[in-house]
Design a protein around this motif. Structure first.
Motif, PDB file in Angstrom:
ATOM      1  N   GLU A  10       0.864  -1.165   0.000  1.00 51.78           N
ATOM      2  CA  GLU A  10       0.000   0.000   0.000  1.00 51.78           C
ATOM      3  C   GLU A  10       0.902   1.216   0.000  1.00 51.78           C
ATOM      4  N   TRP A  11       0.409   2.322  -0.549  1.00 48.04           N
ATOM      5  CA  TRP A  11       1.208   3.527  -0.684  1.00 48.04           C
ATOM      6  C   TRP A  11       0.618   4.638   0.168  1.00 48.04           C
ATOM      7  N   LYS A  12       1.488   5.293   0.944  1.00 45.20           N
ATOM      8  CA  LYS A  12       1.078   6.430   1.765  1.00 45.20           C
ATOM      9  C   LYS A  12       1.489   7.718   1.057  1.00 45.20           C
ATOM     10  N   GLN A  17       4.939  12.915  -2.942  1.00 44.80           N
ATOM     11  CA  GLN A  17       5.544  11.589  -3.021  1.00 44.80           C
ATOM     12  C   GLN A  17       4.581  10.545  -2.455  1.00 44.80           C
ATOM     13  N   LYS A  18       4.838   9.291  -2.816  1.00 41.78           N
ATOM     14  CA  LYS A  18       4.101   8.168  -2.236  1.00 41.78           C
ATOM     15  C   LYS A  18       5.115   7.156  -1.742  1.00 41.78           C
ATOM     16  N   GLN A  19       5.019   6.800  -0.466  1.00 40.42           N
ATOM     17  CA  GLN A  19       5.920   5.821   0.133  1.00 40.42           C
ATOM     18  C   GLN A  19       5.233   4.464   0.148  1.00 40.42           C
ATOM     19  N   PRO A  20       5.816   3.451  -0.546  1.00 41.04           N
ATOM     20  CA  PRO A  20       5.222   2.117  -0.501  1.00 41.04           C
ATOM     21  C   PRO A  20       5.547   1.399   0.812  1.00 41.04           C
ATOM     22  N   TYR A  21       4.592   0.611   1.269  1.00 49.26           N
ATOM     23  CA  TYR A  21       4.753  -0.212   2.467  1.00 49.26           C
ATOM     24  C   TYR A  21       4.446  -1.662   2.113  1.00 49.26           C
ATOM     25  N   ASN A  59      -8.030  -1.187   9.025  1.00 52.81           N
ATOM     26  CA  ASN A  59      -7.900  -1.271  10.482  1.00 52.81           C
ATOM     27  C   ASN A  59      -7.140  -0.035  10.959  1.00 52.81           C
ATOM     28  N   SER A  60      -6.872   0.077  12.254  1.00 51.51           N
ATOM     29  CA  SER A  60      -6.260   1.289  12.804  1.00 51.51           C
ATOM     30  C   SER A  60      -4.860   1.549  12.245  1.00 51.51           C
ATOM     31  N   SER A  61      -4.104   0.516  11.948  1.00 52.36           N
ATOM     32  CA  SER A  61      -2.762   0.715  11.379  1.00 52.36           C
ATOM     33  C   SER A  61      -2.823   1.130   9.921  1.00 52.36           C
ATOM     34  N   LEU A  62      -3.622   0.418   9.126  1.00 53.76           N
ATOM     35  CA  LEU A  62      -3.708   0.722   7.692  1.00 53.76           C
ATOM     36  C   LEU A  62      -4.369   2.061   7.434  1.00 53.76           C
ATOM     37  N   ALA A  63      -5.211   2.511   8.338  1.00 56.81           N
ATOM     38  CA  ALA A  63      -5.884   3.802   8.161  1.00 56.81           C
ATOM     39  C   ALA A  63      -4.877   4.950   8.100  1.00 56.81           C
ATOM     40  N   LYS A  64      -3.688   4.748   8.649  1.00 55.55           N
ATOM     41  CA  LYS A  64      -2.644   5.773   8.607  1.00 55.55           C
ATOM     42  C   LYS A  64      -2.001   5.854   7.221  1.00 55.55           C
ATOM     43  N   PRO A  88     -25.691 -14.597   2.290  1.00 53.62           N
ATOM     44  CA  PRO A  88     -24.877 -13.400   2.008  1.00 53.62           C
ATOM     45  C   PRO A  88     -24.647 -12.511   3.232  1.00 53.62           C
ATOM     46  N   SER A  89     -25.622 -12.412   4.123  1.00 59.98           N
ATOM     47  CA  SER A  89     -25.429 -11.564   5.305  1.00 59.98           C
ATOM     48  C   SER A  89     -24.364 -12.158   6.231  1.00 59.98           C
ATOM     49  N   THR A  90     -24.262 -13.481   6.264  1.00 64.01           N
ATOM     50  CA  THR A  90     -23.212 -14.132   7.044  1.00 64.01           C
ATOM     51  C   THR A  90     -21.850 -13.872   6.408  1.00 64.01           C
ATOM     52  N   LEU A  91     -21.787 -13.962   5.094  1.00 64.87           N
ATOM     53  CA  LEU A  91     -20.527 -13.726   4.390  1.00 64.87           C
ATOM     54  C   LEU A  91     -20.064 -12.280   4.541  1.00 64.87           C
ATOM     55  N   LYS A  92     -20.989 -11.352   4.520  1.00 65.14           N
ATOM     56  CA  LYS A  92     -20.630  -9.940   4.653  1.00 65.14           C
ATOM     57  C   LYS A  92     -19.927  -9.670   5.978  1.00 65.14           C
ATOM     58  N   LYS A  93     -20.309 -10.386   7.024  1.00 66.02           N
ATOM     59  CA  LYS A  93     -19.672 -10.215   8.333  1.00 66.02           C
ATOM     60  C   LYS A  93     -18.206 -10.649   8.325  1.00 66.02           C
ATOM     61  N   LEU A  94     -17.822 -11.505   7.387  1.00 64.14           N
ATOM     62  CA  LEU A  94     -16.431 -11.968   7.284  1.00 64.14           C
ATOM     63  C   LEU A  94     -15.517 -10.895   6.692  1.00 64.14           C
ATOM     64  N   LEU A  95     -16.082  -9.851   6.145  1.00 67.19           N
ATOM     65  CA  LEU A  95     -15.319  -8.826   5.438  1.00 67.19           C
ATOM     66  C   LEU A  95     -14.901  -7.666   6.336  1.00 67.19           C
ATOM     67  N   ALA A  96     -14.759  -7.918   7.619  1.00 68.30           N
ATOM     68  CA  ALA A  96     -14.350  -6.896   8.580  1.00 68.30           C
ATOM     69  C   ALA A  96     -12.845  -6.643   8.472  1.00 68.30           C
ATOM     70  N   PRO A  97     -12.377  -5.476   8.887  1.00 68.42           N
ATOM     71  CA  PRO A  97     -10.940  -5.219   8.881  1.00 68.42           C
ATOM     72  C   PRO A  97     -10.198  -6.253   9.739  1.00 68.42           C
ATOM     73  N   TYR A  98      -9.050  -6.707   9.242  1.00 61.50           N
ATOM     74  CA  TYR A  98      -8.246  -7.695   9.964  1.00 61.50           C
ATOM     75  C   TYR A  98      -7.608  -7.020  11.176  1.00 61.50           C
ATOM     76  N   ASP A  99      -7.442  -7.761  12.244  1.00 63.86           N
ATOM     77  CA  ASP A  99      -6.888  -7.257  13.504  1.00 63.86           C
ATOM     78  C   ASP A  99      -5.499  -6.637  13.287  1.00 63.86           C
ATOM     79  N   ALA A 100      -5.366  -5.349  13.545  1.00 65.93           N
ATOM     80  CA  ALA A 100      -4.099  -4.635  13.342  1.00 65.93           C
ATOM     81  C   ALA A 100      -2.972  -5.217  14.194  1.00 65.93           C
ATOM     82  N   ALA A 101      -3.289  -5.725  15.374  1.00 65.24           N
ATOM     83  CA  ALA A 101      -2.261  -6.292  16.253  1.00 65.24           C
ATOM     84  C   ALA A 101      -1.626  -7.556  15.668  1.00 65.24           C
TER      85      ALA A 101
END
Length: 133
Positions: A10-12, A17-21, A59-64, A88-101
């Motif tokens: 991802e690029w910040k 400039q854009k810094q890749p991570y 997630n909180s880290s990627l949001a930066k 589909p409603s069950t599958l949608k719940k799987l699309l949450a941000p991954y734990d930043a920790a």
């Protein structure tokens, strides 16, 4: 579908400039993005198989760094994602941000921006890059 990966970029934006991570999971050297695939016929009559990675809120880290991130599935969620008759409603719940920790990221060389630079050295941490805390 599942799209396997050992990391992603991802690029910040930093001024003009854009810094890749490079972003990886701490305890899973290979993981899966939630994906969708389809087989279809192009206007030229060609049969094409295509896939896309689903994105979600960061997630909180990627949001930066960026306003979205790939939907990373836990190992338990991978099986649920592939169930053909899943609600589909069950599958949608799987699309949450991954734990930043459970993730790690570090700046890498801007050489990753060009396919002419095909070297594992690109994946090494950039010493002059900006760190994310």
């Amino acid at each position: 579908c599942l799209i396997p990966a050992d990391g992603f970029y991802e690029w910040k934006k930093m001024g003009r400039q854009k810094q890749p991570y490079r972003i990886m999971l701490k305890e899973r050297p290979v993981f899966s993005f939630a994906g969708l695939w389809d087989q279809w016929t192009s206007p030229k009559g060609e049969t094409l198989c295509t896939a896309t990675i689903i994105t979600t809120e960061p997630n909180s880290s990627l949001a930066k760094i960026h306003h979205r991130m790939p939907a990373i599935l836990t190992q338990a969620a991978e099986t649920k994602w592939l169930q053909p008759n899943a609600d589909p409603s069950t599958l949608k719940k799987l699309l949450a941000p991954y734990d930043a920790a459970k993730m790690t990221m570090y700046p890498i060389s801007t050489q990753v921006n060009s396919p002419k630079h095909d070297s594992a050295a690109i994946l090494e941490p950039e010493t002059k890059g900006s760190s994310i805390s």
